[in-house]
Design a protein around this motif. Structure first.
Motif, PDB file in Angstrom:
ATOM      1  N   TYR A 111     -44.385  15.157   6.008  1.00 16.68           N
ATOM      2  CA  TYR A 111     -44.210  14.175   7.075  1.00 16.68           C
ATOM      3  C   TYR A 111     -45.410  13.241   7.160  1.00 16.68           C
ATOM      4  O   TYR A 111     -45.282  12.077   7.533  1.00 16.68           O
ATOM      5  N   LEU A 112     -46.588  13.750   6.813  1.00 16.13           N
ATOM      6  CA  LEU A 112     -47.806  12.955   6.883  1.00 16.13           C
ATOM      7  C   LEU A 112     -48.148  12.285   5.555  1.00 16.13           C
ATOM      8  O   LEU A 112     -49.245  11.753   5.391  1.00 16.13           O
ATOM      9  N   GLY A 113     -47.234  12.340   4.602  1.00 14.70           N
ATOM     10  CA  GLY A 113     -47.384  11.563   3.383  1.00 14.70           C
ATOM     11  C   GLY A 113     -48.006  12.266   2.196  1.00 14.70           C
ATOM     12  O   GLY A 113     -48.351  11.614   1.205  1.00 14.70           O
ATOM     13  N   VAL A 114     -48.144  13.596   2.259  1.00 11.50           N
ATOM     14  CA  VAL A 114     -48.774  14.347   1.168  1.00 11.50           C
ATOM     15  C   VAL A 114     -47.847  15.494   0.749  1.00 11.50           C
ATOM     16  O   VAL A 114     -47.298  16.186   1.613  1.00 11.50           O
ATOM     17  N   ASN A 150     -49.362  21.575 -12.159  1.00  8.12           N
ATOM     18  CA  ASN A 150     -48.209  20.732 -12.462  1.00  8.12           C
ATOM     19  C   ASN A 150     -47.718  19.989 -11.221  1.00  8.12           C
ATOM     20  O   ASN A 150     -46.522  19.687 -11.098  1.00  8.12           O
ATOM     21  N   ALA A 151     -48.649  19.676 -10.333  1.00  7.18           N
ATOM     22  CA  ALA A 151     -48.287  19.055  -9.059  1.00  7.18           C
ATOM     23  C   ALA A 151     -47.629  17.693  -9.232  1.00  7.18           C
ATOM     24  O   ALA A 151     -46.865  17.258  -8.365  1.00  7.18           O
ATOM     25  N   ASP A 152     -47.890  17.015 -10.340  1.00  4.33           N
ATOM     26  CA  ASP A 152     -47.282  15.704 -10.573  1.00  4.33           C
ATOM     27  C   ASP A 152     -45.764  15.774 -10.646  1.00  4.33           C
ATOM     28  O   ASP A 152     -45.076  14.763 -10.465  1.00  4.33           O
ATOM     29  N   SER A 153     -45.242  16.962 -10.893  1.00  2.72           N
ATOM     30  CA  SER A 153     -43.794  17.112 -11.031  1.00  2.72           C
ATOM     31  C   SER A 153     -43.094  17.347  -9.701  1.00  2.72           C
ATOM     32  O   SER A 153     -41.857  17.399  -9.655  1.00  2.72           O
ATOM     33  N   ILE A 154     -43.857  17.510  -8.620  1.00  2.26           N
ATOM     34  CA  ILE A 154     -43.243  17.839  -7.332  1.00  2.26           C
ATOM     35  C   ILE A 154     -42.396  16.686  -6.811  1.00  2.26           C
ATOM     36  O   ILE A 154     -41.284  16.863  -6.334  1.00  2.26           O
ATOM     37  N   GLY A 155     -42.905  15.478  -6.881  1.00  2.00           N
ATOM     38  CA  GLY A 155     -42.143  14.324  -6.430  1.00  2.00           C
ATOM     39  C   GLY A 155     -42.464  13.946  -5.000  1.00  2.00           C
ATOM     40  O   GLY A 155     -42.867  14.783  -4.181  1.00  2.00           O
ATOM     41  N   SER A 156     -42.262  12.685  -4.694  1.00  2.00           N
ATOM     42  CA  SER A 156     -42.557  12.159  -3.369  1.00  2.00           C
ATOM     43  C   SER A 156     -41.588  12.716  -2.332  1.00  2.00           C
ATOM     44  O   SER A 156     -40.402  12.898  -2.607  1.00  2.00           O
ATOM     45  N   GLY A 157     -42.099  12.982  -1.143  1.00  2.00           N
ATOM     46  CA  GLY A 157     -41.263  13.459  -0.050  1.00  2.00           C
ATOM     47  C   GLY A 157     -40.750  14.869  -0.223  1.00  2.00           C
ATOM     48  O   GLY A 157     -39.735  15.244   0.377  1.00  2.00           O
ATOM     49  N   THR A 158     -41.438  15.679  -1.021  1.00  2.00           N
ATOM     50  CA  THR A 158     -40.970  17.029  -1.348  1.00  2.00           C
ATOM     51  C   THR A 158     -42.049  18.068  -1.084  1.00  2.00           C
ATOM     52  O   THR A 158     -43.226  17.828  -1.305  1.00  2.00           O
ATOM     53  N   TYR A 159     -41.618  19.217  -0.593  1.00  2.00           N
ATOM     54  CA  TYR A 159     -42.514  20.371  -0.556  1.00  2.00           C
ATOM     55  C   TYR A 159     -41.824  21.538  -1.253  1.00  2.00           C
ATOM     56  O   TYR A 159     -40.591  21.577  -1.350  1.00  2.00           O
ATOM     57  N   LEU A 160     -42.613  22.450  -1.776  1.00  2.00           N
ATOM     58  CA  LEU A 160     -42.093  23.619  -2.461  1.00  2.00           C
ATOM     59  C   LEU A 160     -42.239  24.842  -1.577  1.00  2.00           C
ATOM     60  O   LEU A 160     -43.333  25.118  -1.064  1.00  2.00           O
ATOM     61  N   ASN A 161     -41.155  25.574  -1.398  1.00  2.00           N
ATOM     62  CA  ASN A 161     -41.235  26.873  -0.749  1.00  2.00           C
ATOM     63  C   ASN A 161     -41.175  27.934  -1.835  1.00  2.00           C
ATOM     64  O   ASN A 161     -40.156  28.086  -2.516  1.00  2.00           O
ATOM     65  N   VAL A 236     -37.615  16.825   3.852  1.00  2.00           N
ATOM     66  CA  VAL A 236     -37.779  17.003   5.296  1.00  2.00           C
ATOM     67  C   VAL A 236     -36.823  16.125   6.097  1.00  2.00           C
ATOM     68  O   VAL A 236     -36.801  16.193   7.324  1.00  2.00           O
ATOM     69  N   GLY A 237     -36.035  15.291   5.423  1.00  3.59           N
ATOM     70  CA  GLY A 237     -35.144  14.388   6.143  1.00  3.59           C
ATOM     71  C   GLY A 237     -34.001  15.137   6.805  1.00  3.59           C
ATOM     72  O   GLY A 237     -33.504  16.149   6.287  1.00  3.59           O
ATOM     73  N   HIS A 238     -33.587  14.657   7.945  1.00  3.05           N
ATOM     74  CA  HIS A 238     -32.439  15.240   8.634  1.00  3.05           C
ATOM     75  C   HIS A 238     -31.169  14.580   8.101  1.00  3.05           C
ATOM     76  O   HIS A 238     -30.939  13.394   8.307  1.00  3.05           O
ATOM     77  N   GLU A 239     -30.366  15.358   7.433  1.00  4.12           N
ATOM     78  CA  GLU A 239     -29.164  14.830   6.799  1.00  4.12           C
ATOM     79  C   GLU A 239     -28.138  14.421   7.852  1.00  4.12           C
ATOM     80  O   GLU A 239     -27.852  15.172   8.784  1.00  4.12           O
TER      81      GLU A 239
END
Length: 255
Positions: A111-114, A150-161, A236-239
């Motif tokens: 949400y804060l851009g990271v 390999n953090a470059d593969s995560i992608g924008s607006g994404t977090y990994l659980n 994190v977007g609300h569908e």
């Protein structure tokens, strides 16, 4: 890379210590963690928090999400990634993720851009039913290291659980989605003075799976039950759900 390391078990927990030692070998790590245990805090934020210096960074008198907000504002340079954990016990299933302070911190980062990574340890044999020792977090910390590399593969607006076993050096990474087979019922407390919310979401690590539930391959709970490493890339977007019935109700509204 500069990363912010936080957790929900408190700054002195063994899981964050193991992550710090492992990740410090490859990136610049600054700890910004709660002063005490904040398990179950989810994405709770405080209006105002006190912050103390720590030998590894900062200690926040608040929640994991407070730690992320403070760290992204106070640290220079601004962290490029937030890693949260390592939690003592798994965090899996769609209905549980928003309850977890570990997951909440990674989600707050997005949400804060990271980008964020939430990592939790589980014992494929005993599950979450025993106390975790410092060495139990070493295998999950190695998984975290690989993902940070390999953090470059995560992608924008994404977090990994991420849920990683404390044993099994041959465990493989499975890309998963949170399972959604769950239910909740309300029942009276034993003393019948009130009511309790009873969670019917089974834990495969306890061996209490109802016969009618069968997790398909690709779900996080199935990966845990198989002793594998579950990595769920989440947004994190609300569908927005389409509802023709609700649209009709709205159209008929008169002031």
């Amino acid at each position: 890379m500069d990363i912010l390391l936080t957790n929900d078990d408190g700054v002195d927990a063994g899981g964050i210590d193991a992550l710090y030692d492992e990740l410090s070998e490859i990136v610049e790590v600054t700890v910004v963690a709660p002063v005490d245990n904040q398990s179950g805090a989810g994405r709770t934020n405080s209006h105002k928090v006190a912050v103390d210096d720590h030998e590894r960074g900062l200690v926040v008198h608040g929640t994991p999400c407070d730690c992320v907000a403070v760290g992204l504002q106070a640290l220079d340079p601004t962290p490029e990634l937030v890693v949260s954990g390592c939690n003592a016990g798994p965090n899996f299933g769609a209905h549980k993720l928003d309850r977890s302070g570990t997951v909440g911190a990674a989600k707050e980062a997005v949400y804060l851009g990271v980008p964020g990574i939430a990592i939790s340890a589980y014992d494929p044999v005993a599950g979450g039913l025993r106390e975790f020792e410092r060495e139990d977090f070493v295998p999950p910390a190695r998984v975290a290291r690989y993902l940070v590399e390999n953090a470059d593969s995560i992608g924008s607006g994404t977090y990994l659980n991420v849920n990683a076993p404390t044993v099994r050096d041959d465990a493989r990474i499975q890309i998963t989605r949170p399972t959604r087979d769950f239910g909740v019922r309300i029942e009276r407390n034993r003393d019948e003075d009130g009511f309790a919310v009873v969670d019917q979401f089974y834990d495969p690590l306890r061996g209490d799976r109802p016969e009618e539930l069968d997790d398909p391959k690709g779900t996080d709970r199935r990966a845990l039950a198989d002793g594998e490493i579950s990595v769920s890339p989440l947004g994190v977007g609300h569908e927005l759900k389409r509802s023709d019935g609700l649209e009709g109700v709205a159209a008929e509204f008169e002031q």
